[in-house]
Scaffold this motif. Structure first.
Motif, PDB file in Angstrom:
ATOM      1  N   GLY A 102       0.814  -1.208   0.000  1.00 34.77           N
ATOM      2  CA  GLY A 102       0.000   0.000   0.000  1.00 34.77           C
ATOM      3  C   GLY A 102       0.847   1.256   0.000  1.00 34.77           C
ATOM      4  O   GLY A 102       0.549   2.231  -0.703  1.00 34.77           O
ATOM      5  N   TYR A 103       1.917   1.258   0.788  1.00 32.66           N
ATOM      6  CA  TYR A 103       2.815   2.404   0.828  1.00 32.66           C
ATOM      7  C   TYR A 103       3.443   2.646  -0.543  1.00 32.66           C
ATOM      8  O   TYR A 103       3.549   3.791  -1.004  1.00 32.66           O
ATOM      9  N   ILE A 104       3.892   1.586  -1.173  1.00 36.17           N
ATOM     10  CA  ILE A 104       4.540   1.731  -2.480  1.00 36.17           C
ATOM     11  C   ILE A 104       3.565   2.311  -3.499  1.00 36.17           C
ATOM     12  O   ILE A 104       3.902   3.223  -4.269  1.00 36.17           O
ATOM     13  N   ILE A 105       2.337   1.795  -3.498  1.00 35.85           N
ATOM     14  CA  ILE A 105       1.335   2.264  -4.464  1.00 35.85           C
ATOM     15  C   ILE A 105       0.978   3.724  -4.217  1.00 35.85           C
ATOM     16  O   ILE A 105       0.971   4.541  -5.139  1.00 35.85           O
ATOM     17  N   LEU A 106       0.686   4.057  -2.967  1.00 35.17           N
ATOM     18  CA  LEU A 106       0.202   5.400  -2.655  1.00 35.17           C
ATOM     19  C   LEU A 106       1.297   6.452  -2.700  1.00 35.17           C
ATOM     20  O   LEU A 106       1.065   7.576  -3.152  1.00 35.17           O
ATOM     21  N   TYR A 107       2.487   6.107  -2.224  1.00 34.99           N
ATOM     22  CA  TYR A 107       3.503   7.134  -2.008  1.00 34.99           C
ATOM     23  C   TYR A 107       4.613   7.188  -3.056  1.00 34.99           C
ATOM     24  O   TYR A 107       5.277   8.225  -3.183  1.00 34.99           O
ATOM     25  N   ALA A 108       4.846   6.101  -3.787  1.00 32.26           N
ATOM     26  CA  ALA A 108       5.949   6.108  -4.745  1.00 32.26           C
ATOM     27  C   ALA A 108       5.495   6.279  -6.189  1.00 32.26           C
ATOM     28  O   ALA A 108       6.321   6.490  -7.077  1.00 32.26           O
ATOM     29  N   SER A 109       4.198   6.176  -6.435  1.00 28.11           N
ATOM     30  CA  SER A 109       3.717   6.210  -7.821  1.00 28.11           C
ATOM     31  C   SER A 109       4.046   7.524  -8.526  1.00 28.11           C
ATOM     32  O   SER A 109       4.371   7.536  -9.716  1.00 28.11           O
ATOM     33  N   ALA A 110       3.973   8.640  -7.787  1.00 27.55           N
ATOM     34  CA  ALA A 110       4.238   9.938  -8.417  1.00 27.55           C
ATOM     35  C   ALA A 110       5.676  10.032  -8.916  1.00 27.55           C
ATOM     36  O   ALA A 110       5.948  10.723  -9.905  1.00 27.55           O
ATOM     37  N   CYS A 111       6.597   9.356  -8.241  1.00 25.14           N
ATOM     38  CA  CYS A 111       7.990   9.348  -8.712  1.00 25.14           C
ATOM     39  C   CYS A 111       8.091   8.681 -10.081  1.00 25.14           C
ATOM     40  O   CYS A 111       8.930   9.062 -10.902  1.00 25.14           O
ATOM     41  N   LEU A 112       7.210   7.717 -10.338  1.00 22.41           N
ATOM     42  CA  LEU A 112       7.251   7.020 -11.623  1.00 22.41           C
ATOM     43  C   LEU A 112       6.624   7.846 -12.735  1.00 22.41           C
ATOM     44  O   LEU A 112       7.189   7.948 -13.823  1.00 22.41           O
ATOM     45  N   TYR A 113       5.463   8.457 -12.460  1.00 19.70           N
ATOM     46  CA  TYR A 113       4.795   9.148 -13.569  1.00 19.70           C
ATOM     47  C   TYR A 113       5.169  10.631 -13.684  1.00 19.70           C
ATOM     48  O   TYR A 113       4.915  11.250 -14.717  1.00 19.70           O
ATOM     49  N   ALA A 114       5.771  11.198 -12.636  1.00 18.43           N
ATOM     50  CA  ALA A 114       6.117  12.617 -12.710  1.00 18.43           C
ATOM     51  C   ALA A 114       7.578  12.902 -12.377  1.00 18.43           C
ATOM     52  O   ALA A 114       8.045  14.023 -12.598  1.00 18.43           O
ATOM     53  N   GLY A 115       8.293  11.922 -11.870  1.00 19.23           N
ATOM     54  CA  GLY A 115       9.660  12.147 -11.421  1.00 19.23           C
ATOM     55  C   GLY A 115      10.592  12.662 -12.499  1.00 19.23           C
ATOM     56  O   GLY A 115      11.348  13.615 -12.276  1.00 19.23           O
ATOM     57  N   ARG A 116      10.543  12.043 -13.682  1.00 19.13           N
ATOM     58  CA  ARG A 116      11.461  12.458 -14.741  1.00 19.13           C
ATOM     59  C   ARG A 116      11.175  13.874 -15.226  1.00 19.13           C
ATOM     60  O   ARG A 116      12.096  14.675 -15.418  1.00 19.13           O
ATOM     61  N   ARG A 117       9.908  14.205 -15.417  1.00 16.96           N
ATOM     62  CA  ARG A 117       9.562  15.558 -15.861  1.00 16.96           C
ATOM     63  C   ARG A 117       9.954  16.584 -14.813  1.00 16.96           C
ATOM     64  O   ARG A 117      10.411  17.686 -15.137  1.00 16.96           O
ATOM     65  N   MET A 118       9.798  16.228 -13.558  1.00 19.48           N
ATOM     66  CA  MET A 118      10.209  17.127 -12.492  1.00 19.48           C
ATOM     67  C   MET A 118      11.715  17.289 -12.492  1.00 19.48           C
ATOM     68  O   MET A 118      12.248  18.394 -12.318  1.00 19.48           O
ATOM     69  N   TYR A 119      12.436  16.198 -12.719  1.00 18.26           N
ATOM     70  CA  TYR A 119      13.897  16.219 -12.784  1.00 18.26           C
ATOM     71  C   TYR A 119      14.387  17.127 -13.906  1.00 18.26           C
ATOM     72  O   TYR A 119      15.375  17.850 -13.777  1.00 18.26           O
ATOM     73  N   GLU A 120      13.666  17.111 -15.021  1.00 20.33           N
ATOM     74  CA  GLU A 120      14.047  17.927 -16.177  1.00 20.33           C
ATOM     75  C   GLU A 120      13.659  19.392 -16.010  1.00 20.33           C
ATOM     76  O   GLU A 120      14.033  20.234 -16.832  1.00 20.33           O
ATOM     77  N   GLY A 121      12.890  19.684 -14.957  1.00 20.23           N
ATOM     78  CA  GLY A 121      12.503  21.057 -14.723  1.00 20.23           C
ATOM     79  C   GLY A 121      11.328  21.527 -15.551  1.00 20.23           C
ATOM     80  O   GLY A 121      11.131  22.734 -15.741  1.00 20.23           O
ATOM     81  N   SER A 122      10.508  20.597 -16.021  1.00 29.20           N
ATOM     82  CA  SER A 122       9.385  20.964 -16.889  1.00 29.20           C
ATOM     83  C   SER A 122       8.047  21.028 -16.148  1.00 29.20           C
ATOM     84  O   SER A 122       7.017  21.280 -16.764  1.00 29.20           O
ATOM     85  N   LEU A 123       8.062  20.793 -14.825  1.00 30.29           N
ATOM     86  CA  LEU A 123       6.832  20.887 -14.043  1.00 30.29           C
ATOM     87  C   LEU A 123       6.785  22.214 -13.302  1.00 30.29           C
ATOM     88  O   LEU A 123       7.783  22.653 -12.726  1.00 30.29           O
ATOM     89  N   ARG A 124       5.624  22.818 -13.312  1.00 30.40           N
ATOM     90  CA  ARG A 124       5.437  24.096 -12.630  1.00 30.40           C
ATOM     91  C   ARG A 124       4.403  23.948 -11.524  1.00 30.40           C
ATOM     92  O   ARG A 124       3.861  22.877 -11.292  1.00 30.40           O
ATOM     93  N   ARG A 125       4.094  25.054 -10.864  1.00 32.83           N
ATOM     94  CA  ARG A 125       3.221  25.064  -9.704  1.00 32.83           C
ATOM     95  C   ARG A 125       1.865  24.434 -10.004  1.00 32.83           C
ATOM     96  O   ARG A 125       1.351  23.620  -9.222  1.00 32.83           O
ATOM     97  N   LYS A 126       1.248  24.780 -11.129  1.00 36.00           N
ATOM     98  CA  LYS A 126      -0.064  24.234 -11.445  1.00 36.00           C
ATOM     99  C   LYS A 126      -0.018  22.730 -11.621  1.00 36.00           C
ATOM    100  O   LYS A 126      -0.963  22.016 -11.259  1.00 36.00           O
ATOM    101  N   HIS A 127       1.097  22.228 -12.167  1.00 34.96           N
ATOM    102  CA  HIS A 127       1.241  20.783 -12.345  1.00 34.96           C
ATOM    103  C   HIS A 127       1.339  20.087 -10.989  1.00 34.96           C
ATOM    104  O   HIS A 127       0.798  18.999 -10.796  1.00 34.96           O
ATOM    105  N   LEU A 128       2.042  20.739 -10.045  1.00 30.94           N
ATOM    106  CA  LEU A 128       2.205  20.133  -8.728  1.00 30.94           C
ATOM    107  C   LEU A 128       0.864  20.033  -8.008  1.00 30.94           C
ATOM    108  O   LEU A 128       0.573  19.035  -7.347  1.00 30.94           O
ATOM    109  N   PHE A 129       0.028  21.049  -8.157  1.00 33.69           N
ATOM    110  CA  PHE A 129      -1.291  20.998  -7.532  1.00 33.69           C
ATOM    111  C   PHE A 129      -2.177  19.945  -8.200  1.00 33.69           C
ATOM    112  O   PHE A 129      -3.007  19.309  -7.541  1.00 33.69           O
TER     113      PHE A 129
END
Length: 280
Positions: A102-129
């Motif tokens: 349950g922890y892996i599903i709830l808490y780590a999933s965002a790293c998989l679907y948004a981690g790379r874009r965040m790493y590249e600096g392409s996510l902004r405030r509206k995306h985070l919300f």
């Protein structure tokens, strides 16, 4: 834990739904790990697998959360305890082995679907919300099923429940996901070797308990006031205050989103080049 009603402790566990939670959640984790492994190989970084590992290991601290937020995993079937698929008990609360999945599903999933874009600096405030809202919805769906099908319960005197599930818990969980993902990616941007990402194992509990015990302090205290001082009005006020603090925390986290490649960070930290990834 002293306020826990005896009927909660003796409540029957739904064995079918326990099996569904156990096997389905671990099946989802298996798929997540396969995806994470593929992403790690393609991008030459262990970030995704370590993010999942950090969440899974942190689930061993779940009993602290249970005590603070009045969470009880049902363990009785046909009047006899020991029905939960459990691997240990702490503070009198039986811990299901699916807490890790349950922890892996709830808490780590965002790293998989948004981690790379965040790493590249392409996510902004509206995306985070948007991520925050998506994670709150995911949390509510996951936990509404659990609390609505006699697998576990939040027995405290919460207000603003959805099918027995306190909405404030979902908001806190969504906030924890955002804080963990942002800090995890910031670590990823700053380490020079794959070994440095081992720090994710410490990042998770820092954000997990910082969010829940820090931002969640008002609701925790309101739930456990002495009887002479307790009132549903205080719980309502604490619920709204906690949610407001979560909004402020997500907005604050947006200030720490990585900038695009080759753009200097405000703290002077060097920005990785476009083709830079953490390599083993």
């Amino acid at each position: 834990m002293g306020r826990m009603p005896s009927e909660v402790m003796q409540h029957e566990l739904d064995m079918i739904w326990q099996s569904i939670f156990t096997w389905l959640s671990w099946a989802i984790v298996a798929i997540m790990l396969a995806i994470a492994f593929r992403m790690c190989v393609r991008q030459r970084t262990p970030f995704y697998l370590l993010a999942c590992l950090a969440a899974g290991i942190a689930a061993f601290a779940e009993p602290l959360y249970d005590v603070a937020f009045d969470l009880w995993f049902y363990d009785v079937h046909n009047g006899e305890p020991g029905a939960m698929y459990s691997h240990f008990t702490a503070f009198g609360v039986v811990q299901p082995n699916w807490s890790h999945s349950g922890y892996i599903i709830l808490y780590a999933s965002a790293c998989l679907y948004a981690g790379r874009r965040m790493y590249e600096g392409s996510l902004r405030r509206k995306h985070l919300f948007l991520i925050w809202i998506a994670e709150i919805i995911t949390s509510c769906v996951f936990e509404v099923i659990g609390t609505g099908t006699n697998v576990y319960t939040y027995y405290g005197p919460y207000e603003l429940r959805i099918w027995n599930y306190p909405l404030v818990i979902g908001v806190l969980e969504g906030t924890q996901v955002v804080l963990f993902t942002v800090l995890a990616v910031q670590l990823w941007r700053r380490v020079s070797t794959a070994w440095g990402l081992i720090g994710l194992l410490a990042v998770f509990p820092v954000t997990m308990f910082g969010a829940n015990f820090g931002l969640g302090a008002p609701i925790i205290i309101a739930l456990h006031l002495d009887e002479s001082e307790f009132s549903s009005g205080i719980v309502w006020a604490a619920t709204l205050l906690t949610m407001t603090l979560c909004i402020l925390a997500v907005n604050g986290a947006s200030k720490f989103l990585p900038r695009p490649f080759a753009t200097p960070e405000p703290d002077g930290a060097p920005a990785p080049k476009a083709d830079a990834v953490a390599a083993a």
